[in-house]
Design an enzyme around this catalytic site. Structure first.
Site, mmCIF file in Angstrom:
data_model
loop_
_atom_site.group_PDB
_atom_site.id
_atom_site.type_symbol
_atom_site.label_atom_id
_atom_site.label_comp_id
_atom_site.label_asym_id
_atom_site.label_seq_id
_atom_site.Cartn_x
_atom_site.Cartn_y
_atom_site.Cartn_z
ATOM 1 C CG HIS A 53 20.346 -59.010 -23.604
ATOM 2 N ND1 HIS A 53 21.073 -58.229 -24.138
ATOM 3 C CD2 HIS A 53 19.053 -59.539 -24.412
ATOM 4 C CE1 HIS A 53 20.685 -57.994 -25.314
ATOM 5 N NE2 HIS A 53 19.528 -58.388 -25.448
ATOM 6 N NE ARG A 104 13.531 -61.573 -23.186
ATOM 7 C CZ ARG A 104 13.644 -60.762 -24.081
ATOM 8 N NH1 ARG A 104 12.748 -60.645 -25.041
ATOM 9 N NH2 ARG A 104 14.278 -59.598 -23.989
ATOM 10 N N GLY A 122 27.129 -63.192 -31.924
ATOM 11 C CA GLY A 122 28.366 -63.809 -31.087
ATOM 12 C C GLY A 122 28.787 -65.191 -31.602
ATOM 13 N NE ARG A 161 16.726 -52.392 -29.177
ATOM 14 C CZ ARG A 161 16.700 -53.537 -28.363
ATOM 15 N NH1 ARG A 161 16.993 -53.265 -27.042
ATOM 16 N NH2 ARG A 161 16.457 -54.810 -29.038
ATOM 17 C CE LYS A 196 13.807 -65.993 -30.720
ATOM 18 N NZ LYS A 196 15.185 -65.792 -30.485
ATOM 19 C CG ASN A 230 11.566 -64.693 -25.517
ATOM 20 O OD1 ASN A 230 11.342 -63.593 -25.917
ATOM 21 N ND2 ASN A 230 12.910 -65.388 -25.663
ATOM 22 C CD GLU A 254 16.884 -64.775 -24.337
ATOM 23 O OE1 GLU A 254 17.033 -63.661 -23.768
ATOM 24 O OE2 GLU A 254 15.921 -65.083 -25.196
ATOM 25 N N GLY A 280 23.384 -59.639 -30.870
ATOM 26 C CA GLY A 280 22.340 -60.048 -31.517
ATOM 27 C C GLY A 280 21.717 -58.953 -32.037
#
Length: 394
Positions: free
Chosen positions: A183, A95, A332, A243, A20, A13, A380, A212
């Site tokens: 996502h 990913r 979250g 952002r 990751k 990822n 993920e 996140g």
């Protein structure tokens, strides 16, 4: 740690400044046998570490060239993963942020696919190049293993045409400018968990809040994406760490025409200097802002919560109501005050938090007379491993 016979699955990822990694040597995609994290790529503070399943952490020194680029960092770390794990890597799942119109399912990567994905770089310049760089880095080290691309946009392929179409001229839409949503791998994992968490209610109208440093919402009906807040790029929708989320295009024109911003400065402003960081001038980290007494930090948190609650209401209108609310992602899952502030604004939708459960971040957050509110941890890596295994065995 045991080998599967065909080799372990490595998930990759790659973000803009971090990577990751997770190694799955057995059939249980929910629990990796090893994880690794490469951070602050491109800076003098670049670092990496490997964490074994028993909890042992192995630091991996990075310096100079090894921490300067994604490919160099991976070339340094990947051999250490096999050394520490003692297993053979048999496949890699990646990913990839953008699949465009062509890729709505996990795909075996070959030169034709890689070329097609490179053509999508203009749709996601901040993310796509790093994912493709990771594919190339793995291919250099293990050229014989299959690599599978798993797409963040794919889960949103079910968006109704009205939800994915932007009101722009035909020549612009023909260039691929539409709402894609992101996502998706996180939402796909949540969709797989919902039946065991909610039972028959999982087939209803579910809003998932992936909160996140990047943040978005997804409205699911029948476990499929019907609405989402991110659009053509991951800039749209909620306020994020750096952002801005939903922004009047006229404000962007103003920055160019009246403030004289170049394309490069505008990109830096929108992707790196806005959101919580831009509002507070302090940090993009929710924990830092929550602990601060500065009025700018309070403003940032208030705007963040306002936008989350506002967009949940919009998703409710889009999918015809909400039967359950799910929190996932670093904020979250862990930021109890943020959850409380959001849900307080959703009482009109039938949601009430149990204060003790929320303070302890238990799986079930709702009171007995509330519609269900749950935490489902993001994973993920698990969905990438499962998708990769599925392609290999199909």
């Amino acid at each position: 740690m045991t080998d599967t016979g065909q080799g372990a699955i490595l998930t990759v990822n790659a973000g803009s400044s971090s990577i990751k990694l997770a190694l799955f040597a057995g059939p249980d995609e929910a629990s990796p046998d090893l994880t690794a994290l490469i951070e602050r790529i491109g800076s003098a503070e670049a670092s990496a570490s490997i964490r074994l399943s028993e909890g042992k952490r192995v630091p991996v020194p990075l310096s100079g060239e090894t921490g300067a680029r994604h490919e160099a960092a991976l070339a340094h770390v990947l051999p250490m993963i096999t050394e520490q794990s003692g297993v053979v890597v048999g496949a890699a799942g990646h990913r990839i942020v953008h699949g465009g119109d062509s890729f709505d399912a996990p795909t075996l990567v070959d030169e034709t696919v890689l070329t097609a994905l490179e053509r999508l770089v203009p749709l996601a310049r901040t993310h796509q190049p790093h994912g493709l760089a990771a594919i190339r880095a793995v291919a250099k080290i293990w050229p014989e293993i299959p690599q599978i691309a798993c797409f963040d946009t794919a889960f949103h392929a079910t968006l109704p045409i009205a939800a994915r179409t932007l009101a722009l001229p035909a020549e612009v839409r023909g260039a691929g400018v539409r709402r894609y949503g992101f996502h998706g791998l996180s939402y796909q994992w949540i969709a797989r968990q919902l039946p065991s968490v909610l039972g028959e209610l999982a087939q209803g109208r579910i809003v998932v809040a992936h909160l996140g440093n990047g943040a978005s919402l997804c409205g699911m009906v029948g476990l499929k994406s019907e609405a989402t807040t991110m659009g053509f790029t991951p800039l749209d929708g909620l306020v994020m760490g750096e952002r801005p989320g939903l922004t009047d295009p006229g404000a962007v024109l103003f920055m160019v025409e009246e403030m004289g911003m170049s394309a490069a400065t505008l990109r830096e402003t929108l992707f790196k200097r806005s959101g919580l960081l831009g509002l507070s001038g302090i940090s993009n980290d929710m924990r830092t802002l929550s602990a601060s007494e500065a009025p700018e930090a309070r403003l940032a948190l208030d705007v963040y919560v306002h936008r989350v609650a506002r967009e949940i209401g919009a998703i409710a209108a889009e999918i015809g109501g909400i039967d359950a609310l799910i929190f996932t992602g670093g904020v979250g899952e862990n930021a109890a005050p943020i959850r409380a502030s959001v849900v307080e604004r959703l009482a009109w939708l039938g949601f009430t938090l149990d204060p003790d459960r929320n303070a302890n971040s238990t799986a079930t957050l709702s009171t007995l007379n509330s519609r269900p509110i749950q935490i489902i941890p993001a994973n993920e890596e698990a969905i990438i491993a499962a998708e990769t295994r599925g392609v290999l065995t199909s």
